[in-house]
Design an enzyme around this catalytic site. Structure first.
Site, PDB file in Angstrom:
ATOM      1  N   VAL A  44       7.705  -2.416   7.106  1.00 15.54           N
ATOM      2  CA  VAL A  44       7.725  -0.953   7.070  1.00 15.54           C
ATOM      3  C   VAL A  44       8.309  -0.477   5.737  1.00 15.54           C
ATOM      4  CG1 VAL A  44       8.580   1.150   8.171  1.00 15.54           C
ATOM      5  CG2 VAL A  44       7.962  -0.842   9.572  1.00 15.54           C
ATOM      6  N   LYS A  45       7.512   0.303   5.027  1.00  7.19           N
ATOM      7  CA  LYS A  45       7.887   0.786   3.701  1.00  7.19           C
ATOM      8  C   LYS A  45       8.559   2.156   3.842  1.00  7.19           C
ATOM      9  CE  LYS A  45       5.658   0.724  -0.862  1.00  7.19           C
ATOM     10  NZ  LYS A  45       4.324   0.720  -1.507  1.00  7.19           N
ATOM     11  N   VAL A  46       9.793   2.252   3.364  1.00  7.57           N
ATOM     12  CA  VAL A  46      10.634   3.428   3.571  1.00  7.57           C
ATOM     13  C   VAL A  46      11.109   3.966   2.220  1.00  7.57           C
ATOM     14  CG1 VAL A  46      12.769   4.255   4.651  1.00  7.57           C
ATOM     15  CG2 VAL A  46      11.412   2.491   5.785  1.00  7.57           C
ATOM     16  N   THR A  91       0.846  -1.187   0.000  1.00  8.09           N
ATOM     17  CA  THR A  91       0.000   0.000   0.000  1.00  8.09           C
ATOM     18  C   THR A  91       0.885   1.242   0.000  1.00  8.09           C
ATOM     19  OG1 THR A  91      -0.091   0.089   2.410  1.00  8.09           O
ATOM     20  CG2 THR A  91      -1.833  -1.141   1.307  1.00  8.09           C
TER      21      THR A  91
END
Length: 219
Positions: A86-88, A27
């Site tokens: 966790v999207k970074v 997402t």
């Protein structure tokens, strides 16, 4: 190849899950906004709902762009559910954050990758996934699939365990092409995944089988 669906739409996620081929979800803030999900509490609640549907990883993106902001958001996201990755973003503080998270045992997805050099930095920092954007590269007359192939080769050369997640998938041929060059994961819309089902000869063959069965049954 793992199949992730790139959406925040719960109905689409359920449909992909019911198909039996879904391995995870990605997402981003744009996809959340598209579904009308706004406000921190609502966004966090929505991520938890997604985790309750799927069995695999769910990439949840941080909004902050400084190291401290990303660490604070990322740790809070990781506490939501063990499925959260966790999207970074691929920025300097993002790489620092990935290193921090990897040392803390928090899995990460480095997003907005558009070059092999960026992917190399993310892997060295300990990213679980890197997300090269195939479709967006194609949009600017650059071969997105060629970048996937290049990253896969570099990771194999040095034994990096970071998985190559082909993102910004637009159509079924993107999926096939990325599979051919060894992408570990693809993420795209439900329409691209279900389009793999379709072939005119399948439809013609099934229609003939059913017609022949009907003839035989009427005798």
């Amino acid at each position: 190849m793992k199949f992730f669906i790139d959406t925040a739409n719960l109905a689409e996620i359920r449909e992909a899950q019911d198909l039996g081929v879904l391995d995870g979800v990605t997402t981003n803030p744009s996809l959340m906004a598209k579904e009308g999900i706004t406000g921190k509490d609502n966004v966090m609640r929505h991520y938890k709902q997604i985790c309750d549907i799927v069995e695999g990883d769910v990439s949840a993106e941080v909004i902050g762009t400084t190291f401290d902001e990303m660490i604070s958001e990322g740790e809070e996201l990781a506490e939501l559910d063990e499925k959260i990755v966790v999207k970074v973003p691929m920025i300097k503080d993002g790489v620092k954050a990935i290193k921090y998270f990897s040392e803390k045992g928090i899995r990460t997805n480095c997003t907005l990758i558009f070059s092999a050099g960026q992917a190399l930095l993310a892997a060295k920092a300990g990213a679980t996934y890197v997300s090269p954007f195939v479709g967006r590269l194609d949009d600017v007359s650059t071969d997105g699939v060629a970048l996937i192939e290049q990253i896969v080769m570099i990771y194999r050369n040095y034994g990096y365990t970071t998985e190559v997640l082909a993102a910004s998938i637009r159509h079924p041929m993107h999926i096939i092409q990325c599979a051919e060059v060894g992408a570990d994961v693809m993420t795209g819309p439900l329409s691209a995944i279900t389009a793999l089902l379709n072939h005119p000869l399948t439809d013609i063959g099934l229609a003939k089988f059913l017609a022949d069965h009907k003839k035989a049954s009427s005798k």
